[in-house]
Write an enzyme that holds these catalytic residues in place. Structure first.
Site, PDB file in Angstrom:
ATOM      1  N   HIS A  51       1.018  -1.121  -0.136  1.00  0.00           N
ATOM      2  CA  HIS A  51       0.116   0.095  -0.012  1.00  0.00           C
ATOM      3  C   HIS A  51       0.914   1.150  -0.062  1.00  0.00           C
ATOM      4  CE1 HIS A  51      -4.166   1.914   1.469  1.00  0.00           C
ATOM      5  NE2 HIS A  51      -3.181   2.718   0.930  1.00  0.00           N
ATOM      6  N   HIS A  53       1.335   5.153  -2.184  1.00  0.00           N
ATOM      7  CA  HIS A  53       1.074   6.069  -2.918  1.00  0.00           C
ATOM      8  C   HIS A  53       2.144   6.884  -3.832  1.00  0.00           C
ATOM      9  CE1 HIS A  53      -3.336   6.171  -1.660  1.00  0.00           C
ATOM     10  NE2 HIS A  53      -2.692   5.600  -0.547  1.00  0.00           N
ATOM     11  N   ASP A 251       1.038   2.402   3.883  1.00  0.00           N
ATOM     12  CA  ASP A 251       0.061   3.488   3.441  1.00  0.00           C
ATOM     13  C   ASP A 251       0.880   4.700   3.269  1.00  0.00           C
ATOM     14  OD1 ASP A 251      -2.206   4.865   2.407  1.00  0.00           O
ATOM     15  OD2 ASP A 251      -3.410   5.064   4.279  1.00  0.00           O
TER      16      ASP A 251
HETATM   17  O1  DOR Z   1      -3.923   9.281   4.987  1.00  0.00           O
HETATM   18  C1  DOR Z   1      -4.112   9.165   3.748  1.00  0.00           C
HETATM   19  N1  DOR Z   1      -3.583   9.393   2.731  1.00  0.00           N
HETATM   20  N2  DOR Z   1      -5.174   8.003   3.712  1.00  0.00           N
HETATM   21  C2  DOR Z   1      -5.768   7.879   2.343  1.00  0.00           C
HETATM   22  O2  DOR Z   1      -6.521   6.889   2.240  1.00  0.00           O
HETATM   23  C3  DOR Z   1      -5.193   8.338   1.221  1.00  0.00           C
HETATM   24  C4  DOR Z   1      -3.831   8.912   1.558  1.00  0.00           C
HETATM   25  C5  DOR Z   1      -3.276   9.890   0.201  1.00  0.00           C
HETATM   26  O3  DOR Z   1      -3.388   9.349  -0.792  1.00  0.00           O
HETATM   27  O4  DOR Z   1      -2.826  10.951   0.670  1.00  0.00           O
HETATM   28 ZN    ZN Z   2      -3.745   4.695   0.955  1.00  0.00          ZN
HETATM   29 ZN    ZN Z   3      -6.879   4.687   2.082  1.00  0.00          ZN
END
Ligand code: DOR
Ligand code: ZN
Ligand code: ZN
Length: 386
Positions: A51, A53, A251
């Site tokens: 996970h 980004h 994440d």
């Molecule tokens: O804290 C988060 N940031 N939770 C998410 O689900 C999205 C993520 C983001 O893409 O910035």
């Molecule tokens: Zn996420």
């Molecule tokens: Zn998320």
């Protein structure tokens, strides 16, 4: 044939071994008497972060595929799953292919891609791609890609693995449809005791879920989605690691410092996950069984169940990192390889430093830097047995 004499972390503890590899693959693993293995260096087999980004596209200020995947290697991570809430989102076939090309060109570690469904058009496009997961946002997130009302059942009718960002109500709905359509479901960043209890009641072999290091270690004072829970929630997450909770994933959601100061949700987490989890292991806060389940066995099982060829073992890919546990040091985000050089873990003491990361038999990270060999590739499909 390169060889390593080292202690390997397994579900039953540390074992001294000699590992030989040939090209991209492991050729032999032989147990030894440990005479040649340093007691403070551990080999972690195929650590992966499912996970992450990576941003890029029109958000180069937050992170690029290059900086984010180099950060992964610096964090001891051999492969990542890229999240699709980019600008523009990975929500149509053309953008998916563009993302694949960008990642194939720029990624320093190996990867799989996710695809976002948020409306009827992206739902129709999802039929023609084969991502790791179809990602569905049922609650507020970065970017406005929340699924249009009434479409959740249709997503499950695709019968492709679905990952959800949801509150407990959304989790309940998704579990119902996963069972109805026999569609694999992965529940992202579980953060509350009640969510753990809900998932424990309904879990079957198709339902998996994850916890993040920030929801495990922190309670309050930092903006993330879902918000950090309280100590009671954290206790429930720790207790469920390796049973109800299948994996730990970071994440990693980088933002600029200025964006964070204006309330952006997310943490720069891919470089701190393994040091934090290995620290919990060496301090005895989790067992080897739990550590191995959430950091190796279950991520591998999920990737393989979706048809990806991944995982350490004789004949398997030589993916691993080496962690040194000889000294205690404070996390210093100014040293991050990520563009987001800030963290709520700043100053926290840990006892595990990533010293090397190897991907497919090549050293991709060593002495604090990524090597010239650090070139990522999509994780290949499992070959079908004849
Ligand atoms: O804290 C988060 N940031 N939770 C998410 O689900 C999205 C993520 C983001 O893409 O910035
Ligand atoms: Zn996420
Ligand atoms: Zn998320």
């Amino acid at each position: 044939m390169p060889q390593f004499n080292i202690n390997i972390a397994t579900g039953r503890g540390l074992f001294p071994v000699t590992i030989g590899f040939e090209g991209e693959r492991i050729d032999s693993i032989t147990y030894t008497d440990g005479a040649h293995a340093s007691p403070t260096r551990l080999l972690i087999p195929s650590p992966v972060d499912l996970h992450v980004h990576l941003r890029d596209f029109e958000q180069l200020q937050k992170e690029t595929v290059s900086s984010g995947t180099r950060a992964a290697l610096a964090g001891g991570i051999c492969a990542v799953a890229d999240m699709p809430n980019t600008v523009p989102p990975v929500a149509d076939r053309e953008t998916y292919e563009r993302r694949l090309e960008l990642m194939s060109h720029d990624a320093a570690c190996d990867f799989v891609l996710n695809f976002c469904v948020d409306d009827k058009y992206s739902l129709s496009q999802a039929a023609s791609v084969d991502p790791f997961f179809i990602k569905v946002f049922l609650g507020e997130t970065t970017g406005s890609y929340v699924l249009e009302k009434g479409l959740l059942e249709n997503v499950f009718m695709l019968r492709k693995p679905v990952a959800i960002h949801a509150d407990i109500e959304g989790m309940r709905e998704a579990i119902k449809y996963s069972k109805r359509y026999e569609t694999p479901l992965h529940i992202c960043h579980v953060s509350r005791r009640e969510e753990v209890e809900l998932i424990a009641r309904h879990k079957d072999e198709r339902i998996t879920c994850e916890a993040t290091p920030h929801h495990l270690f922190l309670s309050g004072g930092y903006t993330v989605k879902p918000p950090l829970g309280n100590v009671n929630d954290r206790d429930a997450l720790w207790a469920a690691l390796g049973t109800t909770i299948d994996i730990v994933a970071s994440d990693h959601a980088p933002h600029t410092l200025e964006e964070k100061e204006h309330g952006a949700f997310g943490i720069s987490g891919v470089e701190t996950m393994l040091p934090l989890m290995v620290t919990a292991l060496v301090r005895g806060e989790i067992s080897f069984k739990q550590f191995y389940a959430v950091m190796h066995e279950n991520p591998k099982r999920i990737l393989r169940s979706h048809g990806f060829e991944f995982g350490f073992g004789i004949g398997g890919r030589a993916d691993f990192s080496i962690v040194d546990t000889s000294e205690t040091y404070a996390i210093d985000p100014t040293t991050f390889h990520s563009k987001a050089k800030h963290s709520p873990f700043s100053g926290m003491e840990v006892e595990a430093r990533v010293v090397e990361t190897w991907v497919r038999g090549k050293r991709f990270f060593t002495n604090g830097v990524c090597t010239n060999e650090a070139r990522g590739a999509p994780i290949p499909a499992l070959s079908k047995e004849p």
